[in-house]
Design a protein around this motif. Structure first.
Motif, PDB file in Angstrom:
ATOM      1  N   PHE A 185       5.588  -0.558  -4.789  1.00 29.61           N
ATOM      2  CA  PHE A 185       6.682  -0.050  -3.979  1.00 29.61           C
ATOM      3  C   PHE A 185       7.948  -0.823  -4.331  1.00 29.61           C
ATOM      4  CE2 PHE A 185       9.132   0.018   0.036  1.00 29.61           C
ATOM      5  CZ  PHE A 185       9.315   1.385   0.121  1.00 29.61           C
ATOM      6  N   GLY A 186       9.036  -0.124  -4.585  1.00 30.90           N
ATOM      7  CA  GLY A 186      10.284  -0.779  -4.923  1.00 30.90           C
ATOM      8  C   GLY A 186      10.410  -1.135  -6.394  1.00 30.90           C
ATOM      9  N   GLY A 187       9.442  -0.748  -7.200  1.00 34.75           N
ATOM     10  CA  GLY A 187       9.493  -1.024  -8.632  1.00 34.75           C
ATOM     11  C   GLY A 187       8.373  -1.927  -9.078  1.00 34.75           C
ATOM     12  N   GLY A 188       8.102  -1.905 -10.345  1.00 31.34           N
ATOM     13  CA  GLY A 188       7.052  -2.736 -10.906  1.00 31.34           C
ATOM     14  C   GLY A 188       5.730  -1.998 -10.996  1.00 31.34           C
ATOM     15  N   THR A 189       4.839  -2.571 -11.789  1.00 27.77           N
ATOM     16  CA  THR A 189       3.517  -2.002 -12.015  1.00 27.77           C
ATOM     17  C   THR A 189       2.516  -3.131 -12.167  1.00 27.77           C
ATOM     18  OG1 THR A 189       4.490  -0.138 -13.218  1.00 27.77           O
ATOM     19  CG2 THR A 189       2.137  -0.532 -13.565  1.00 27.77           C
ATOM     20  N   THR A 190       1.337  -2.945 -11.612  1.00 32.82           N
ATOM     21  CA  THR A 190       0.227  -3.866 -11.838  1.00 32.82           C
ATOM     22  C   THR A 190      -0.876  -3.100 -12.554  1.00 32.82           C
ATOM     23  OG1 THR A 190       0.718  -5.233  -9.913  1.00 32.82           O
ATOM     24  CG2 THR A 190      -1.531  -5.336 -10.762  1.00 32.82           C
ATOM     25  N   VAL A 191      -1.357  -3.690 -13.652  1.00 30.11           N
ATOM     26  CA  VAL A 191      -2.470  -3.116 -14.400  1.00 30.11           C
ATOM     27  C   VAL A 191      -3.627  -4.104 -14.334  1.00 30.11           C
ATOM     28  CG1 VAL A 191      -3.287  -2.289 -16.643  1.00 30.11           C
ATOM     29  CG2 VAL A 191      -0.921  -1.861 -15.939  1.00 30.11           C
ATOM     30  N   SER A 237      -5.361  -9.239 -14.745  1.00 31.41           N
ATOM     31  CA  SER A 237      -4.329  -8.295 -14.327  1.00 31.41           C
ATOM     32  C   SER A 237      -2.993  -8.742 -14.896  1.00 31.41           C
ATOM     33  CB  SER A 237      -4.252  -8.196 -12.798  1.00 31.41           C
ATOM     34  OG  SER A 237      -3.798  -9.423 -12.254  1.00 31.41           O
ATOM     35  N   SER A 238      -2.080  -7.804 -14.974  1.00 28.28           N
ATOM     36  CA  SER A 238      -0.721  -8.079 -15.428  1.00 28.28           C
ATOM     37  C   SER A 238       0.226  -7.289 -14.549  1.00 28.28           C
ATOM     38  CB  SER A 238      -0.553  -7.645 -16.890  1.00 28.28           C
ATOM     39  OG  SER A 238       0.794  -7.808 -17.302  1.00 28.28           O
ATOM     40  N   THR A 239       1.274  -7.951 -14.079  1.00 28.50           N
ATOM     41  CA  THR A 239       2.295  -7.281 -13.278  1.00 28.50           C
ATOM     42  C   THR A 239       3.631  -7.410 -13.987  1.00 28.50           C
ATOM     43  OG1 THR A 239       1.111  -7.713 -11.224  1.00 28.50           O
ATOM     44  CG2 THR A 239       3.451  -7.219 -11.033  1.00 28.50           C
ATOM     45  N   VAL A 240       4.304  -6.285 -14.154  1.00 25.91           N
ATOM     46  CA  VAL A 240       5.637  -6.250 -14.753  1.00 25.91           C
ATOM     47  C   VAL A 240       6.607  -5.674 -13.733  1.00 25.91           C
ATOM     48  CG1 VAL A 240       4.849  -6.121 -17.143  1.00 25.91           C
ATOM     49  CG2 VAL A 240       5.128  -4.018 -15.819  1.00 25.91           C
ATOM     50  N   ASP A 241       7.899  -5.869 -13.953  1.00 24.54           N
ATOM     51  CA  ASP A 241       8.885  -5.404 -12.977  1.00 24.54           C
ATOM     52  C   ASP A 241       9.440  -4.019 -13.304  1.00 24.54           C
ATOM     53  OD1 ASP A 241      10.556  -5.982 -15.092  1.00 24.54           O
ATOM     54  OD2 ASP A 241      11.764  -7.467 -14.029  1.00 24.54           O
ATOM     55  N   TRP A 242       8.712  -3.240 -14.100  1.00 20.49           N
ATOM     56  CA  TRP A 242       9.110  -1.877 -14.443  1.00 20.49           C
ATOM     57  C   TRP A 242       7.916  -0.944 -14.268  1.00 20.49           C
ATOM     58  CZ3 TRP A 242       5.960  -0.677 -18.524  1.00 20.49           C
ATOM     59  CH2 TRP A 242       5.532  -1.738 -19.338  1.00 20.49           C
ATOM     60  N   GLN A 243       8.198   0.352 -14.267  1.00 19.53           N
ATOM     61  CA  GLN A 243       7.146   1.354 -14.110  1.00 19.53           C
ATOM     62  C   GLN A 243       7.132   2.292 -15.303  1.00 19.53           C
ATOM     63  OE1 GLN A 243       7.735   3.313 -10.328  1.00 19.53           O
ATOM     64  NE2 GLN A 243       7.059   1.528  -9.178  1.00 19.53           N
ATOM     65  N   PHE A 244       5.985   2.917 -15.531  1.00 17.00           N
ATOM     66  CA  PHE A 244       5.890   3.956 -16.546  1.00 17.00           C
ATOM     67  C   PHE A 244       6.679   5.159 -16.049  1.00 17.00           C
ATOM     68  CE2 PHE A 244       1.904   1.560 -17.110  1.00 17.00           C
ATOM     69  CZ  PHE A 244       2.079   1.166 -18.425  1.00 17.00           C
ATOM     70  N   THR A 245       7.466   5.759 -16.923  1.00 16.78           N
ATOM     71  CA  THR A 245       8.241   6.938 -16.540  1.00 16.78           C
ATOM     72  C   THR A 245       7.777   8.106 -17.397  1.00 16.78           C
ATOM     73  OG1 THR A 245       9.981   6.322 -18.103  1.00 16.78           O
ATOM     74  CG2 THR A 245      10.220   5.532 -15.827  1.00 16.78           C
ATOM     75  N   ALA A 248       0.838  -1.193   0.000  1.00 13.94           N
ATOM     76  CA  ALA A 248       0.000   0.000   0.000  1.00 13.94           C
ATOM     77  C   ALA A 248       0.871   1.241   0.000  1.00 13.94           C
ATOM     78  CB  ALA A 248      -0.926  -0.008   1.219  1.00 13.94           C
ATOM     79  N   HIS A 249       2.057   1.146  -0.602  1.00 18.70           N
ATOM     80  CA  HIS A 249       3.019   2.235  -0.554  1.00 18.70           C
ATOM     81  C   HIS A 249       3.222   2.943  -1.885  1.00 18.70           C
ATOM     82  CE1 HIS A 249       4.123   1.016   3.465  1.00 18.70           C
ATOM     83  NE2 HIS A 249       4.252  -0.224   3.032  1.00 18.70           N
ATOM     84  N   ALA A 250       2.343   2.750  -2.852  1.00 16.34           N
ATOM     85  CA  ALA A 250       2.500   3.391  -4.153  1.00 16.34           C
ATOM     86  C   ALA A 250       2.235   4.892  -4.021  1.00 16.34           C
ATOM     87  CB  ALA A 250       1.539   2.786  -5.166  1.00 16.34           C
TER      88      ALA A 250
END
Length: 182
Positions: free
Chosen positions: A63-69, A139-147, A18-20
């Motif tokens: 938190f710490g990287g990654g994104t869930t859509v 859902s899809s989770t990747v280990d990167w974030q949108f910048t 819950a740290h996004a």
């Protein structure tokens, strides 16, 4: 606003944190309609994505990287497979207006069909299969974030995503599109 709070809470449950950063959470809920410059969700094939069908997309950085859509659809054709991907441009009057898939590491050859780039670790794939009532959730989770290279839409395709060399990432014609401020 209550819908956004519920969607974000669900997204946090899937990401385990819950740290996004709240400013980075993206959320769109809309009904598919024919194209207009103000439409949030556009159907390009009303026989396969009926006008009035509902779509919700939530993107949460981890938190710490990654994104869930997360993708939720209601009112589509029952018992049917659809491909879905995050795309680089906003929806437009023509299906191709949403541009190519968003890739974390961009393939220098576009359209990208090389499995080294067109894969569910470098792109966000949200393929679904609707139930008997036309409802689907994934859902899809990747280990990167949108910048600073923000994606701008999610596109529904006619087929589930292919993975073989020369066709990797393809999923048939673009049926519908929803704008999302990733």
């Amino acid at each position: 606003m209550k819908t956004l709070a519920v969607a974000v809470a669900l997204a946090f449950a899937f990401t385990g944190t819950a740290h996004a950063e709240p400013a980075q959470v993206a959320h769109t809920s809309a009904k598919f309609s024919s194209y207009s410059p103000t439409a949030k969700a556009v159907t390009h094939d009303a026989a396969k994505v009926p006008e009035g069908a509902k779509v919700t997309v939530v993107s949460v950085p981890r938190f710490g990287g990654g994104t869930t859509v997360l993708l939720r659809l209601n009112g589509l054709l029952p018992n049917r497979a659809y491909g879905a991907h995050v795309h680089v441009k906003k929806c437009g009057a023509a299906p191709a207006d949403s541009g190519p898939h968003f890739q974390n590491v961009v393939d220098p050859v576009q359209p990208s069909v090389d499995p080294a780039y067109a894969n569910p670790h470098n792109e966000i794939w949200l393929d679904v299969h609707t139930n008997g009532n036309g409802f689907a959730y994934t859902s899809s989770t990747v280990d990167w974030q949108f910048t600073d290279r923000h994606a701008q839409s999610v596109v529904l395709h006619n087929d589930h995503t292919h993975t073989a060399p020369g066709e990797a990432g393809t999923a048939g014609p673009r049926l519908a599109c929803v704008n999302v401020a990733f």
